[in-house]
Scaffold this motif. Structure first.
Motif: not given
Lengths: 279, 564
Positions: A72, A76, A102, A109, B234, B236-240, B243, B247
């Protein structure tokens, strides 16, 4: 053209003397030279483990974060400043264990980053427990009856999930490894490079054992054929293939390519316009 | 002061929130203040839900104990909410034979006029508006704005059904209609706390936001994604949530302002990331929308029980900021302050909200957009003399900061203890210096915090102390108590940590009682004040998932401190 020496610094290494990580480190320095990258163009990121210390031994921008959580962060960084070459250095425990979720979502992604996984099949830094890739039956200090969970095959997983670039390298074949990394960095999309990296101290097998089994994929192998790639990655015989298994060109994250860090401040007029919509 | 309170009840999926939103918008466009709180269940269809809507010619931020109008869209829900109706209140319901109701065939109107039962809500909107007694044009205007996006036909049918129902109510129940006039004023905005936070983030020049959906904070990433094309942020819908925070940290390292938003459960997953931001001195804002816990708790209800969590979250010791805005204007201003201070001191800033602030509709007169000052806390690469040290030891603990890739200076960050260059160290000498470096900032951070103390505090009988979104109900309670002869003032903390304690609260000779109002079991903020030496006379605590109402605080205090 630059020089591999440019990427060396004077930080003292915490790796065991003779560790195959040193080879990967030098292959990486050579890769940067081949790609004509400057120190400032590269951000090398990592989580936790012996492999994750690698960024400290390179003269580049570095972000050494948490165990399992580097994807992650790297995603970013690349999203904010697409001009940077972003590389993550990880281990099997870090990325296949702690950070597994991830990894799954990085396949989906598809950020334009390159991930090197130093896969030694053992938790070395915590002194020898089994990792997600340790073979069945291997006895360790903790798994004293032998490992009972099936090892995961990261390549099969990655190809099944349409990972954009899937490769395997070997820490005992550094020229080829460097070529693979060059291709992974040039490839636009998420590149997973699993590197067989025998652990001197806790490893089940050492470099010479692998040398007899490992072979390079040849030019007639077509990495665009998913079925063939899956088959190749699932091979479970006496021989171990290295090279680029699968390439799948697809849109990357994000679908914008501006440097957000250099963009001028958001105009107050934009805000005022948005406020109007609440009246 | 003019005030009307309305409950709209029904089942999940019936569009109660839309009814509430259209009414709220129309009220604000008529020049009145509006506040609307949502009482929803964590489900998609069925159950019992209600919206509570207050209209007034003065700012309104709190809920009464009883309501003037009840509108029921579903028979099974009516009985449950009837006890909340005033004795002389009006109850609207579909096809009720009981005389206590004004029976309105919402669905029939929808079919007759709109030729589809989906317009039942428009019938409810028109009927309620008829009783509110404002001109129908404002509803027409709002329906047109909201539904033309779908299609002109849908908008027109909504308008026709609403107008028919409005006329019907005015004709058939002239006794319950009390006509009021439009107040010609500058148009007011209607927004949720989440939208105010999003707008504040835009104003603060945030460029990156990652989150995992979780009530009550989902509205933030939703709004920022909706407007991303205009703002260039920007999202972003993260996986959890792990993350999400990582991010946000990555984006901040790369050189932009970034944040994440979640609730208690998600924040639990984020705490290691919080420690990472602290250790790497990476600026980071986290919005923590509180809801009743532990674990999944009551997902859609309100509570203020994450203060201790926010204060102590993550391993190791490091300074942090905590804010708890009380309303959208403060939410807008304080998220900007959180971004600014997080950048200035390179520490994490946590913004606590709750369902009451985050998901309610509030009226906002205006934001002070022109006076927003955004500072650039980055160092210019050319100002770096010699080698760049990301963690240079300085007098105030704040080191220079550069963006990676911007110059030949390399930016090195590490979650391990590190030397001034950012490389791993296990030196106990450097460790000690680095701990002290991180904490040096704290004394400066305290001076950034503001607490408003009323001038007449020493003439008061009671000081109500609250924090965050309880400001509205505390303020209203103080007004009511003062009118009853108990002179009451309030101190509402919205800038919580580092804690600033006004000297007047520590004065042992003080005449006033200090009563703390909180939505939690232990009185977490009261305990914090007590630790600083403030003697708390009483705590009024509520932890059933529902917000305080004006009457419950005033009744409790009148009984205990009222003149007999």
């Amino acid at each position: 053209m630059g020089n591999a020496e440019d990427f060396k610094n004077n930080v003292s290494s915490a790796w065991c003397p003779g560790c195959s990580n040193f080879g990967i480190l030098s292959a990486l320095r050579n890769t940067f030279v081949k790609l004509n990258l400057r120190q400032q163009d590269i951000v090398i990121t990592s989580g936790i483990g012996q492999a994750a210390k690698l960024p400290h031994y390179l003269n580049c921008n570095v972000f050494n974060g948490l165990h399992g959580r580097i994807l992650p962060v790297a995603t970013a960084i690349k999203a904010v400043n697409p001009k940077l070459t972003v590389i993550s250095v990880s281990g099997d425990g870090d990325i296949y264990g702690e950070g597994g979720n991830h990894l799954l979502h990085a396949f989906r992604r598809n950020p334009d980053i390159t991930v090197l996984v130093h896969n030694n099949g053992v938790y070395a830094l915590t002194k020898g427990q089994a990792s997600p890739t340790t073979e069945l039956g291997v006895k360790t200090k903790l798994q004293f009856d032998g490992v009972k969970e099936e090892p995961m095959n990261p390549l099969v997983l990655a190809i099944a999930m349409n990972c954009s670039f899937v490769a395997r390298g070997f820490a005992g074949d550094l020229d080829f490894l460097s070529d693979i990394i060059v291709a992974g960095i040039i490839h636009r999309g998420f590149a997973l490079i699993d590197i067989i990296q025998p652990c001197l101290t806790f490893g089940v097998h050492q470099v010479p054992w692998y040398k007899d089994k490992i072979y390079r994929l040849t030019k007639d192998y077509n990495p665009n054929d998913k079925e063939a790639a899956l088959k190749k990655a699932a091979e479970d015989g006496d021989k171990i293939a290295t090279g680029i298994f699968y390439v799948n060109n697809k849109p990357t994250f994000p679908d914008i390519t501006v440097n957000l860090a250099q963009k001028p401040v958001i105009e107050k007029d934009v805000l005022k316009k948005l406020l109007k919509t609440f009246e | 002061m003019y005030k009307k309170s309305i409950i709209i009840c029904g089942q999940a999926g019936q569009g109660i929130q839309t009814v509430c939103f259209i009414l709220a918008k129309a009220i604000a466009r008529s020049g009145y203040y509006v506040f609307a709180w949502q009482d929803f269940q964590s489900r998609i269809r069925g159950g019992e839900s209600s919206s509570r809507l207050i209209l007034s010619d003065e700012p309104v931020r709190s809920l009464p104990g009883e309501y003037d109008i009840l509108a029921s869209l579903n028979k099974t829900n009516t009985e449950m909410y009837l006890p909340l109706l005033k004795k002389d209140g009006i109850a609207l319901a579909e096809n009720e034979t009981d005389k206590k109701f004004l029976s309105i065939p919402f669905q029939k109107f929808a079919m007759d006029i709109g030729e589809n039962k989906i317009y039942t809500n428009a019938a409810a909107i028109g009927s309620i508006w008829g009783i509110v007694g404002l001109p129908i044009e404002k509803i027409e205007e709002v329906l047109k704005n909201e539904f033309t996006k779908k299609s002109e036909n849908v908008a027109n049918k909504n308008i026709a059904v609403a107008k028919y129902s409005y006329d019907w109510v005015q004709k058939n129940c002239s006794s319950c209609v009390q006509k009021i006039k439009i107040i010609n004023d500058k148009p007011k905005m209607v927004m949720t706390g989440n939208e105010a936070i999003s707008l504040g983030a835009i104003a603060a020049d945030c460029r990156f936001m990652a989150a995992y959906p979780m009530t009550p904070s989902t509205g933030i990433i939703t709004y920022l994604s909706e407007t991303a094309h205009e703002t260039g942020i920007l999202t972003e819908q993260a996986e959890d949530e792990i993350a999400s925070i990582n991010m946000a940290i990555g984006a901040s390292y790369a050189g932009v302002r970034s944040f994440t938003a979640t609730s208690g459960g998600g924040f639990s997953l984020m705490v290691e990331g919080l420690a990472l931001a602290a250790m790497t001195e990476t600026p980071l804002v986290v919005v923590l929308g509180q809801r009743p816990g532990p674990a999944t708790g009551l997902p859609t209800r309100t509570e203020q029980a994450e203060l201790n969590f926010a204060l102590n979250a993550a391993h190791g010791e490091f300074p942090r900021f905590i804010f708890a805005p009380s309303n959208p204007v403060e939410a807008f201003n304080l998220i900007i302050k959180a971004f600014e201070l997080s950048q200035k001191y390179r520490v994490p800033a946590i913004v606590l909200t709750d369902q009451y602030l985050a998901d309610s509709y509030w009226t906002v007169d205006d934001f002070d957009v022109n006076n927003i000052k955004i500072n650039d806390y980055f160092t210019k690469p050319e100002e770096i003399k010699g080698e760049f040290k990301k963690y240079a030891l300085t007098d105030d603990g704040i080191s220079p900061r550069l963006k990676p890739g911007e110059s030949e200076h390399l930016v090195v960050d590490d979650s391990d203890e590190h030397d001034q260059y950012g490389h791993i160290t296990e030196s106990s000498i450097i460790r000690k210096l680095m701990v002290e470096k991180r904490w040096k900032k704290y004394c400066l951070m305290v001076d950034e915090m503001r607490v408003i103390v009323p001038n007449d505090i020493n003439e008061s009988d009671v000081v109500l102390v609250s924090w965050g979104s309880n400001y509205g109900v505390t303020l209203k309670s103080a007004e009511i108590l003062t009118s009853k002869g108990i002179k009451t003032v309030i101190i509402n903390y919205s800038e919580i940590w580092p804690l600033k304690v006004p000297a007047v609260l520590l004065n042992r000779g003080r005449k006033f009682k200090i009563i703390v109002i909180e939505n939690n079991f232990n009185g977490q903020f009261a305990n914090l004040l007590e630790k600083e030496g403030v003697k708390i006379d009483n705590k009024i605590l509520k932890y059933n998932g529902m917000p305080f109402t004006e009457d419950e605080i005033t009744i409790l205090i009148s009984e205990k401190y009222g003149k007999r």
